[in-house]
Each structure stands twice: as C-alpha cells, then as structure tokens.
Write a protein that holds these residues in place. Structure first.
Motif, PDB file in Angstrom:
ATOM      1  N   SER A   1       0.827  -1.218   0.000  1.00  0.00           N
ATOM      2  CA  SER A   1       0.000   0.000   0.000  1.00  0.00           C
ATOM      3  C   SER A   1       0.855   1.259   0.000  1.00  0.00           C
ATOM      4  O   SER A   1       0.382   2.339   0.384  1.00  0.00           O
ATOM      5  CB  SER A   1      -0.935  -0.009   1.215  1.00  0.00           C
ATOM      6  OG  SER A   1      -0.167  -0.077   2.419  1.00  0.00           O
TER       7      SER A   1
ATOM      8  N   GLN B   1       3.287   5.008  -5.359  1.00  0.00           N
ATOM      9  CA  GLN B   1       3.430   4.403  -6.678  1.00  0.00           C
ATOM     10  C   GLN B   1       4.886   4.054  -6.977  1.00  0.00           C
ATOM     11  O   GLN B   1       5.175   2.960  -7.470  1.00  0.00           O
ATOM     12  CB  GLN B   1       2.879   5.364  -7.741  1.00  0.00           C
ATOM     13  CG  GLN B   1       2.927   4.836  -9.151  1.00  0.00           C
ATOM     14  CD  GLN B   1       1.994   3.655  -9.362  1.00  0.00           C
ATOM     15  OE1 GLN B   1       1.021   3.500  -8.610  1.00  0.00           O
ATOM     16  NE2 GLN B   1       2.288   2.836 -10.361  1.00  0.00           N
TER      17      GLN B   1
ATOM     18  N   GLU C   1      -1.101  -5.810  -5.253  1.00  0.00           N
ATOM     19  CA  GLU C   1      -0.813  -4.448  -5.704  1.00  0.00           C
ATOM     20  C   GLU C   1      -1.808  -4.005  -6.762  1.00  0.00           C
ATOM     21  O   GLU C   1      -2.227  -2.840  -6.808  1.00  0.00           O
ATOM     22  CB  GLU C   1       0.616  -4.371  -6.242  1.00  0.00           C
ATOM     23  CG  GLU C   1       1.679  -4.293  -5.158  1.00  0.00           C
ATOM     24  CD  GLU C   1       3.058  -4.070  -5.750  1.00  0.00           C
ATOM     25  OE1 GLU C   1       3.206  -4.228  -6.978  1.00  0.00           O
ATOM     26  OE2 GLU C   1       3.976  -3.752  -4.988  1.00  0.00           O
TER      27      GLU C   1
ATOM     28  N   GLU D   1      -4.868  -2.910  -5.117  1.00  0.00           N
ATOM     29  CA  GLU D   1      -4.670  -1.616  -4.473  1.00  0.00           C
ATOM     30  C   GLU D   1      -4.695  -0.484  -5.494  1.00  0.00           C
ATOM     31  O   GLU D   1      -5.307   0.585  -5.257  1.00  0.00           O
ATOM     32  CB  GLU D   1      -3.339  -1.613  -3.717  1.00  0.00           C
ATOM     33  CG  GLU D   1      -2.969  -0.285  -3.079  1.00  0.00           C
ATOM     34  CD  GLU D   1      -3.935   0.145  -1.993  1.00  0.00           C
ATOM     35  OE1 GLU D   1      -3.943   1.356  -1.661  1.00  0.00           O
ATOM     36  OE2 GLU D   1      -4.701  -0.691  -1.481  1.00  0.00           O
ATOM     37  N   ARG D   2      -4.078  -0.691  -6.639  1.00  0.00           N
ATOM     38  CA  ARG D   2      -4.106   0.342  -7.681  1.00  0.00           C
ATOM     39  C   ARG D   2      -5.538   0.576  -8.170  1.00  0.00           C
ATOM     40  O   ARG D   2      -5.951   1.713  -8.414  1.00  0.00           O
ATOM     41  CB  ARG D   2      -3.208  -0.065  -8.846  1.00  0.00           C
ATOM     42  CG  ARG D   2      -1.726  -0.039  -8.543  1.00  0.00           C
ATOM     43  CD  ARG D   2      -0.927  -0.142  -9.839  1.00  0.00           C
ATOM     44  NE  ARG D   2       0.491  -0.197  -9.582  1.00  0.00           N
ATOM     45  CZ  ARG D   2       1.212  -1.307  -9.554  1.00  0.00           C
ATOM     46  NH1 ARG D   2       0.618  -2.475  -9.762  1.00  0.00           N
ATOM     47  NH2 ARG D   2       2.504  -1.259  -9.316  1.00  0.00           N
TER      48      ARG D   2
ATOM     49  N   ARG E   1      -8.253   0.071  -6.459  1.00  0.00           N
ATOM     50  CA  ARG E   1      -8.981   0.762  -5.396  1.00  0.00           C
ATOM     51  C   ARG E   1      -8.684   2.261  -5.429  1.00  0.00           C
ATOM     52  O   ARG E   1      -9.591   3.100  -5.303  1.00  0.00           O
ATOM     53  CB  ARG E   1      -8.601   0.177  -4.037  1.00  0.00           C
ATOM     54  CG  ARG E   1      -9.411   0.751  -2.864  1.00  0.00           C
ATOM     55  CD  ARG E   1      -8.815   0.329  -1.557  1.00  0.00           C
ATOM     56  NE  ARG E   1      -7.509   0.935  -1.351  1.00  0.00           N
ATOM     57  CZ  ARG E   1      -7.334   2.212  -0.954  1.00  0.00           C
ATOM     58  NH1 ARG E   1      -8.365   3.005  -0.746  1.00  0.00           N
ATOM     59  NH2 ARG E   1      -6.118   2.693  -0.783  1.00  0.00           N
ATOM     60  N   ARG E   2      -7.431   2.614  -5.638  1.00  0.00           N
ATOM     61  CA  ARG E   2      -7.051   4.026  -5.701  1.00  0.00           C
ATOM     62  C   ARG E   2      -7.675   4.696  -6.921  1.00  0.00           C
ATOM     63  O   ARG E   2      -8.103   5.869  -6.865  1.00  0.00           O
ATOM     64  CB  ARG E   2      -5.526   4.153  -5.737  1.00  0.00           C
ATOM     65  CG  ARG E   2      -4.840   3.715  -4.454  1.00  0.00           C
ATOM     66  CD  ARG E   2      -3.331   3.837  -4.576  1.00  0.00           C
ATOM     67  NE  ARG E   2      -2.663   3.337  -3.369  1.00  0.00           N
ATOM     68  CZ  ARG E   2      -1.331   3.332  -3.207  1.00  0.00           C
ATOM     69  NH1 ARG E   2      -0.543   3.829  -4.159  1.00  0.00           N
ATOM     70  NH2 ARG E   2      -0.825   2.852  -2.092  1.00  0.00           N
TER      71      ARG E   2
ATOM     72  N   THR F   1     -11.201   5.354  -6.157  1.00  0.00           N
ATOM     73  CA  THR F   1     -11.347   6.416  -5.166  1.00  0.00           C
ATOM     74  C   THR F   1     -11.186   7.780  -5.807  1.00  0.00           C
ATOM     75  O   THR F   1     -11.915   8.756  -5.494  1.00  0.00           O
ATOM     76  CB  THR F   1     -10.303   6.242  -4.049  1.00  0.00           C
ATOM     77  OG1 THR F   1     -10.496   4.969  -3.427  1.00  0.00           O
ATOM     78  CG2 THR F   1     -10.429   7.339  -3.006  1.00  0.00           C
ATOM     79  N   ARG F   2     -10.241   7.893  -6.754  1.00  0.00           N
ATOM     80  CA  ARG F   2     -10.012   9.184  -7.430  1.00  0.00           C
ATOM     81  C   ARG F   2     -11.191   9.555  -8.310  1.00  0.00           C
ATOM     82  O   ARG F   2     -11.433  10.721  -8.599  1.00  0.00           O
ATOM     83  CB  ARG F   2      -8.730   9.140  -8.248  1.00  0.00           C
ATOM     84  CG  ARG F   2      -7.460   9.144  -7.399  1.00  0.00           C
ATOM     85  CD  ARG F   2      -6.249   9.482  -8.252  1.00  0.00           C
ATOM     86  NE  ARG F   2      -6.052   8.496  -9.313  1.00  0.00           N
ATOM     87  CZ  ARG F   2      -5.257   7.430  -9.233  1.00  0.00           C
ATOM     88  NH1 ARG F   2      -4.630   7.169  -8.087  1.00  0.00           N
ATOM     89  NH2 ARG F   2      -5.131   6.612 -10.236  1.00  0.00           N
TER      90      ARG F   2
END
Length: 239
Positions: A127, A130, A227, A230-231, A233-234, A237-238
C-alpha cells in the motif's frame, strides 16, 4: 608314501593290542638272551603305553592347529579396510552446502526471509506510494530470477557429483566383495551407508532450492495481484 601321525598311532595301537592278545593267549613266556630276560607281556604293555602317549600328543597337536586357525581368523576379522571414501563424500557435501550458502538476495535464514517479506511482499509494502510499488515489484522479480538461478546451480552441482558417486560405489562394492574379514565387510557397508546419506543430502538440497524458487515466484504473483487490487482501489477512489 609317508604316513600321517594319526595313521602311525593307529598302527601302533593295533600292534600293541595284538601283542597283548597274543601274550594272554599263549601264556607267560620268558626267554633269556645274554643274561637279559625278555618278557613279552611287559613289552606289549610298554608298547600300549607308548601308543597312548603318542595319541595324546597327536590330540594336542590338533588342538594347537585349531587354536592357530582361530587366531588367524580373528586377525582377519580385525583387519581394517585399506580404503576410505569418507573424505570424498564430505567434499561433495561441502560443495553442495557452498552452493546453498551462495543464495542470492534471500538467504536460507528465517530472520532474513521474514525481513524481506515484510519489506516488499506483504503489509504496508503493498500500500506504499506508486514509486515504491514499482521498486518493490522490480525487487520481487529479481528475487524470483535469482532463486531460479540458484536452484539450477545446485542441480548442476549435484549432477556433477554423480561421477564421483559412481566411482565410490564401484570401489566400495568391490571392497565389500573381497573383504578378508568381518571388520572390512562392516566398514565397507558403513561407507556405502555414508554414500547413501550424501545422496540424500544432495536430494534435500535440490528440493530445498527448487522449493525456494517456486515459493518466491508464488509470493511474487500474490504480491503483484495484491498491488493490482490496491491500484484499482485508488483509481476508483479518485474517480
């Protein structure tokens, strides 16, 4: 033809018996030659006594021969094997250990494995930012490549030991078949067991090296998948 001691003893006993029998049948007979009285009964008795003494000596000789044979056999059983392959086997084991000790990036050490996995395979490493994710992904790829290279080196070393192993087997089997006593046979057997132990050690090393490489590759795939989640999810979120 020269008769053996036992044959001469038997003949003497027979003659003495015949003399005694003849004497008892014919009765006491005495003759005088030049003033010397000849008593056949006494003469026969002396011959019997001499025959018995000769038989006893013959038995003692046989006992001594048996004891000598027993001592010879004991000496053979206590003779050590004139060859040893232990040094060669130890050298092969040391070579395999050196290859394992040359493991790249992640050593065969519990503490080292724990630290590396905490740093780039799980937890906060998945987490991070980048740039750190990219660095961790590259490090994991290098871990996997190095592990597979290490496994191939170990396998190559083990294959290289096969020539010396074959030579040791030939030597030890020949020594076992031509052993002159129990000790030599036992020592040859012990060295064959040591050779088997060395082969098991090589097999264990190969399995460990291959398992290490496969485990690191599986861990890399799992980390890459984590990973990726996680990417994603980000990204969501953005947006």
């Amino acid at each position: 033809m020269k008769m053996s001691l036992s044959c001469r003893t038997a003949i003497a006993v027979g003659l003495a018996t015949a003399l005694v029998t003849g004497t008892l049948t014919a009765g006491p007979a005495h003759a005088q030659f030049g003033g010397i009285v000849y008593d056949p009964s006494n003469y026969a008795q002396n011959v019997m006594t001499a025959a018995r003494s000769l038989q006893q000596i013959n038995n003692q000789i046989k006992q001594l021969q048996n004891q000598a044979t027993s001592l010879i056999n004991e000496a053979r059983n206590l003779t050590s094997l004139p060859i040893s392959t232990i040094q060669t086997l130890q050298s092969q084991v040391d070579q395999t250990r050196q290859l394992l000790n040359q493991a790249q990036r992640i050593a065969y050490d519990v503490t080292d494995v724990q630290q590396v996995f905490n740093g780039r395979y799980k937890g906060t490493a998945l987490s991070a930012g980048q740039a750190q994710m990219v660095a961790n992904a590259n490090a994991r790829w290098q871990d996997s490549v190095g592990a597979f290279e290490d496994a191939m080196k170990v396998q190559a070393g083990i294959v290289g030991n096969l020539g010396a192993t074959r030579s040791s087997i030939t030597t030890l089997v020949g020594a076992s078949q031509s052993a002159t006593g129990a000790l030599q046979a036992a020592q040859a057997g012990n060295q064959l067991l040591a050779l088997q132990t060395q082969q098991l050690a090589d097999l264990t090393a190969a399995i460990a090296a291959q398992g290490r490489a496969q485990s690191l590759e599986a861990a890399r795939n799992a980390a890459t998948e984590a990973e990726g989640r996680e990417r994603f999810r980000r990204f969501r979120t953005r947006n």
